[in-house]
Design a protein around this motif. Structure first.
Motif, short mmCIF file in Angstrom:
data_model
loop_
_atom_site.label_atom_id
_atom_site.label_comp_id
_atom_site.label_asym_id
_atom_site.label_seq_id
_atom_site.Cartn_x
_atom_site.Cartn_y
_atom_site.Cartn_z
N HIS A 222 -73.29 -55.81 43.39
CA HIS A 222 -73.74 -56.74 44.43
C HIS A 222 -75.07 -56.23 44.97
CE1 HIS A 222 -73.04 -59.97 47.28
NE2 HIS A 222 -73.32 -59.16 48.28
N LEU A 233 -68.50 -61.29 46.28
CA LEU A 233 -68.13 -59.88 46.41
C LEU A 233 -66.67 -59.73 46.81
CD1 LEU A 233 -68.77 -56.82 46.70
CD2 LEU A 233 -69.58 -57.33 49.01
N VAL A 243 -66.55 -51.80 42.79
CA VAL A 243 -67.77 -52.41 43.31
C VAL A 243 -68.87 -51.38 43.49
CG1 VAL A 243 -68.75 -53.49 45.38
CG2 VAL A 243 -66.57 -54.30 44.48
N ALA A 245 -72.53 -51.69 45.47
CA ALA A 245 -73.21 -52.66 46.32
C ALA A 245 -74.26 -51.99 47.18
CB ALA A 245 -72.20 -53.40 47.20
#
Length: 317
Positions: A222, A233, A243, A245
């Motif tokens: 992200h 997300l 993830v 990000a």
């Protein structure tokens, strides 16, 4: 209650219409931005009913949920002169971070008599809404279920219109990610991204197809610099994906440290993805942690309960 609401943000609207009310979704002949009606894909409940703009004047409406400033005038015209905030109870949902002279950006609905609901605490903190009641109702998600496989050793992303939105969604960071670890970008209008080694794009998948294909990628990335908390997300975390990000806007409080890696350093993005890629067990455990957090914080029932409280209050005032 009978609630008039425009279909503006697909995933958010899909969650909202799963509530305990009747939802009127305007349609126009061209099915443009002011008249999309129901989603063409995904499961929406029967309580979400399409109503043509011409027929709205004959509809009883208890609350108008506004999401764009021009909807005030639009609703007054389509509802036969009934103006939200004056003749009908109304509430305004702010989905976006402010643009312009931050942190002094005045909200366009401030002082207008319509309470404002922000979708993140960060938005509420940044927008100047002095003189208008505000509250925060964080996102809720229709849980797609854990589907993470991670069998494709590439980064997955969901970005709509990255060429036009540019740096705000981290479009300039995509080439380095693609060349470093391989990146698959899903979304609308993604074909215009500059071609580079390691980049693949997937245009306009249905939500169900996206939820099947995306979690085959080893890591969700992200790269948004300046936008509200991306529902993609939160959906990726629900799917069980680890993830990586950028630590901007609401993301640092939405993604727990153990769910992957959150950073403000561009030179840490590719190494963080590589770390998760080389150890599938670590990636899977991070995804499980992220899913538990997302279900707890961004669950549908909590979202709908909080909206019921606001709608009752608005209707009573």
């Amino acid at each position: 209650m009978r609630i008039l609401i425009w279909h503006v943000h697909d995933s958010w609207t899909r969650a909202f219409v799963h509530g305990r009310h009747d939802y009127l979704l305007p349609t126009t002949a061209d099915h443009g931005p002011d008249g999309l009606g129901r989603a063409s894909t995904g499961e929406w409940p029967s309580a979400a009913r399409e109503v043509s703009s011409e027929a709205l004047a004959d509809e009883e409406v208890d609350v108008v949920v506004l999401q764009r400033p021009h909807e005030v005038e639009l609703a007054e015209r389509w509802l036969g002169g009934r103006r939200p905030g004056r003749d009908l109870p109304a509430v305004y949902v702010e989905h976006s971070t402010p643009a312009g002279a931050i942190p002094d950006t005045r909200h366009p609905m401030a002082g207008g008599g319509v309470p404002i609901v922000h979708v993140t605490g960060f938005n509420d903190l940044l927008w100047d809404c002095t003189g208008t009641p505000t509250t925060v109702i964080e996102h809720g998600i229709v849980d797609p279920g854990r589907r993470y496989a991670g069998d494709i050793e590439r980064a997955g992303m969901v970005v709509n219109d990255p060429v036009r939105r540019g740096r705000s969604v981290g479009a300039d960071l995509i080439p380095a990610l693609a060349e470093g670890v391989g990146a698959d970008v899903f979304g609308r209008r993604v074909e215009g991204l500059p071609s580079c080694e390691g980049l693949r794009t997937y245009e306009d998948l249905s939500q169900e197809d996206l939820h099947d294909h995306l979690p085959r990628r080893r890591v969700y990335v992200h790269l948004s610099r300046w936008s509200s908390l991306g529902l993609s997300l939160i959906e990726a975390m629900h799917l069980g994906m680890p993830v990586v990000a950028l630590a901007t806007a609401e993301t640092p409080v939405a993604v727990p440290h153990e769910a992957g890696f959150v950073t403000t350093r561009r030179d840490e993005i590719v190494p963080a993805v590589r770390h998760l890629m080389k150890d599938p067990d670590v990636a899977e455990e991070a995804g499980l942690i992220g899913r538990r957090h997302a279900r707890r914080r961004y669950g549908l029932e909590r979202f709908l309960d909080e909206w019921d409280d606001v709608l009752r209050w608005v209707a009573a005032h």
